[in-house]
Structure formats: C-alpha cells, structure tokens
Scaffold this motif. Sequence first.
Motif, PDB file in Angstrom:
ATOM      1  N   ASP A  64       0.950  -1.231  -0.017  1.00 26.03           N
ATOM      2  CA  ASP A  64      -0.092   0.066  -0.098  1.00 26.03           C
ATOM      3  C   ASP A  64       0.800   1.209  -0.042  1.00 26.03           C
ATOM      4  N   THR A  65       1.942   1.057   0.496  1.00 28.87           N
ATOM      5  CA  THR A  65       2.916   2.452   0.465  1.00 28.87           C
ATOM      6  C   THR A  65       3.118   2.798  -0.810  1.00 28.87           C
ATOM      7  N   TRP A  66       3.431   1.825  -1.954  1.00 27.40           N
ATOM      8  CA  TRP A  66       3.697   2.263  -3.377  1.00 27.40           C
ATOM      9  C   TRP A  66       2.373   3.065  -4.032  1.00 27.40           C
ATOM     10  N   TRP A  67       1.220   2.379  -3.375  1.00 25.68           N
ATOM     11  CA  TRP A  67      -0.015   2.612  -4.262  1.00 25.68           C
ATOM     12  C   TRP A  67      -0.171   4.269  -3.615  1.00 25.68           C
ATOM     13  N   HIS A  68       0.010   4.375  -2.121  1.00 27.76           N
ATOM     14  CA  HIS A  68      -0.005   6.001  -1.598  1.00 27.76           C
ATOM     15  C   HIS A  68       1.088   6.791  -2.534  1.00 27.76           C
ATOM     16  N   LEU A  69       1.878   6.470  -2.657  1.00 31.39           N
ATOM     17  CA  LEU A  69       3.007   7.085  -3.582  1.00 31.39           C
ATOM     18  C   LEU A  69       2.547   7.557  -4.958  1.00 31.39           C
ATOM     19  N   ALA A  70       1.846   6.513  -5.432  1.00 24.79           N
ATOM     20  CA  ALA A  70       1.353   6.790  -6.920  1.00 24.79           C
ATOM     21  C   ALA A  70       0.486   7.760  -6.783  1.00 24.79           C
ATOM     22  N   ALA A  71      -0.610   7.687  -5.924  1.00 26.00           N
ATOM     23  CA  ALA A  71      -1.559   8.515  -5.894  1.00 26.00           C
ATOM     24  C   ALA A  71      -1.058  10.253  -5.573  1.00 26.00           C
ATOM     25  N   GLY A  72      -0.042  10.319  -4.457  1.00 23.50           N
ATOM     26  CA  GLY A  72       0.475  11.471  -4.466  1.00 23.50           C
ATOM     27  C   GLY A  72       1.166  11.966  -5.601  1.00 23.50           C
ATOM     28  N   LEU A  97     -13.382   8.065  -4.381  1.00 26.43           N
ATOM     29  CA  LEU A  97     -13.167   9.267  -3.442  1.00 26.43           C
ATOM     30  C   LEU A  97     -11.990   9.081  -2.306  1.00 26.43           C
ATOM     31  N   ASN A  98     -10.938   9.860  -2.785  1.00 26.65           N
ATOM     32  CA  ASN A  98      -9.774   9.206  -2.299  1.00 26.65           C
ATOM     33  C   ASN A  98      -9.732  10.122  -0.695  1.00 26.65           C
ATOM     34  N   LEU A  99     -10.090   9.566   0.530  1.00 21.14           N
ATOM     35  CA  LEU A  99     -10.288  10.207   1.743  1.00 21.14           C
ATOM     36  C   LEU A  99      -8.780  10.301   2.293  1.00 21.14           C
ATOM     37  N   GLN A 100      -7.732   9.759   1.429  1.00 19.55           N
ATOM     38  CA  GLN A 100      -6.526  10.015   2.059  1.00 19.55           C
ATOM     39  C   GLN A 100      -5.580  10.968   1.557  1.00 19.55           C
ATOM     40  N   TRP A 101      -6.229  11.755   0.509  1.00 18.03           N
ATOM     41  CA  TRP A 101      -5.297  12.310  -0.224  1.00 18.03           C
ATOM     42  C   TRP A 101      -4.338  13.351   0.141  1.00 18.03           C
ATOM     43  N   LEU A 102      -4.709  13.785   1.412  1.00 21.12           N
ATOM     44  CA  LEU A 102      -3.536  14.637   1.996  1.00 21.12           C
ATOM     45  C   LEU A 102      -2.177  13.942   2.327  1.00 21.12           C
ATOM     46  N   TYR A 103      -2.386  12.824   2.964  1.00 24.55           N
ATOM     47  CA  TYR A 103      -1.374  11.855   3.313  1.00 24.55           C
ATOM     48  C   TYR A 103      -0.428  11.566   2.226  1.00 24.55           C
ATOM     49  N   ASP A 104      -1.292  11.213   1.200  1.00 23.17           N
ATOM     50  CA  ASP A 104      -0.547  10.595  -0.188  1.00 23.17           C
ATOM     51  C   ASP A 104       0.378  11.846  -0.757  1.00 23.17           C
ATOM     52  N   LEU A 105      -0.284  12.913  -0.580  1.00 25.65           N
ATOM     53  CA  LEU A 105       0.383  14.205  -1.265  1.00 25.65           C
ATOM     54  C   LEU A 105       1.772  14.426  -0.224  1.00 25.65           C
ATOM     55  N   VAL A 106       1.619  14.415   1.054  1.00 28.27           N
ATOM     56  CA  VAL A 106       2.900  14.567   2.086  1.00 28.27           C
ATOM     57  C   VAL A 106       3.925  13.483   1.953  1.00 28.27           C
TER      58      VAL A 106
END
Length: 206
Positions: A64-72, A97-106
């Motif tokens: 999931d870390t890589w998925w969050h990085l891709a979204a960010g 609806l990406n509820l974790q968008w701010l985390y992904d961006l950071v």
Amino acid sequence: SPTFCPATRARVSTRPRSRRDAKPRTPDSAMPAIEYRQLVRRLPAYVVLLATAALAFRRLDDSDTWWHLAAGRWIAQNGRVPFTDPFSHTVPDHAWLNLQWLYDLVLYGLWQVGGANLLVLSAVAAYTGAIALLMGTLRRWVGPVTAAGLAAWALIVTEERFLIRPEMFSFLLLGIMLRLLLDATESSPRRLLGLPLVVLLWVNTH
C-alpha cells in the motif's frame, strides 16, 4: 531596620532572616542519589521509546505504501484530487473518493526530498511521538513507571500497524487530540480552538 554603610554607600538591612525566608539546602552528598533515583524512574520510559523506534524502523515492505506514493504523485502532477480511479485496469475510471489524499501528497513530497530513507525515518518519528504523547497523558494519573508499563502494553497491541501508511498520522493526531481535550478540561478551555485543525488534518489523511 536598615542601616547606612559608608563603605558601600548603600543601605544594608540588619533585620535577621526569618525561617520563612531561608530555603532549605539539599546536602551536596545527597544530590547524586536524587539524580540517580530520577534516572531510574525515567529509565522505563526511555526503554519504551527506544523499543517503539526499533519496531517502527522497517523497510518499505507494504504494498500500500507504493499505492499511496502513486496517488500522491498523480495529485502533485495534476494539481487536483481525482474523482475516478486512475490506476485500476479492471474497472478503469470508476468513481473513487480518495479520503487519504493529503497523506498521499505529503508522503510523495517526503519521497521527493529524501527517498525511501526519509519515509522510514518519518514513520519512526511519527510512531515514537505518538507513544511519547500517550505516556505524557498517562502521567497525569499514574507515576512514570506505571505510565511506561501501560505504554508498553499499547505498543505491543499496535506495533503490527507500524507501517508507512496513514496510521502514521492517525496515531499521532489521536494523541494530540486527547492532549487538547484534557488540557481544555483541566486548565485552558481555549485549547479547544485547536481541535478543528486537528480534525481537518485527520479526516483528510486517514
């Protein structure tokens, strides 16, 4: 009553100091013993914090870390939060609806600055900070040894979630929210003014 001293050209009080004015002094020989006892009382807390840092120090072994990085990365490149899934191959462009968008961006910003090493260190700092906040909160009701023991129990329960995922922020923000609520209840109601900011960050990170 004050008297005039010609040598110093100043008034010198001759009134004897009362017992209330005199501060008891701790014998110099007792100081090392007091400092040693304080160190022993704080040692369990240091052990718990070191254990937390050690358990949080792990590789990028969660997919999931890589998925969050891709979204960010997508958010940073497009300048907006997606409303459809840009990554799925089976159901492309379905509503999302990406509820974790701010985390992904950071997370992506940290990756851009320091790569994988900075992500790992950020996770260590976040989880260790959360446990430190917990111990500080517990110290309001129990001693340092008991607080460290309860924090160690919480560490055993939660360490499986010490991943480079949104839990990094959730545990930390939970500790901050509890501290604000307790401070507002006990001493300063104005601390409640910080709650909207904490909630705003939380709902957009996890």
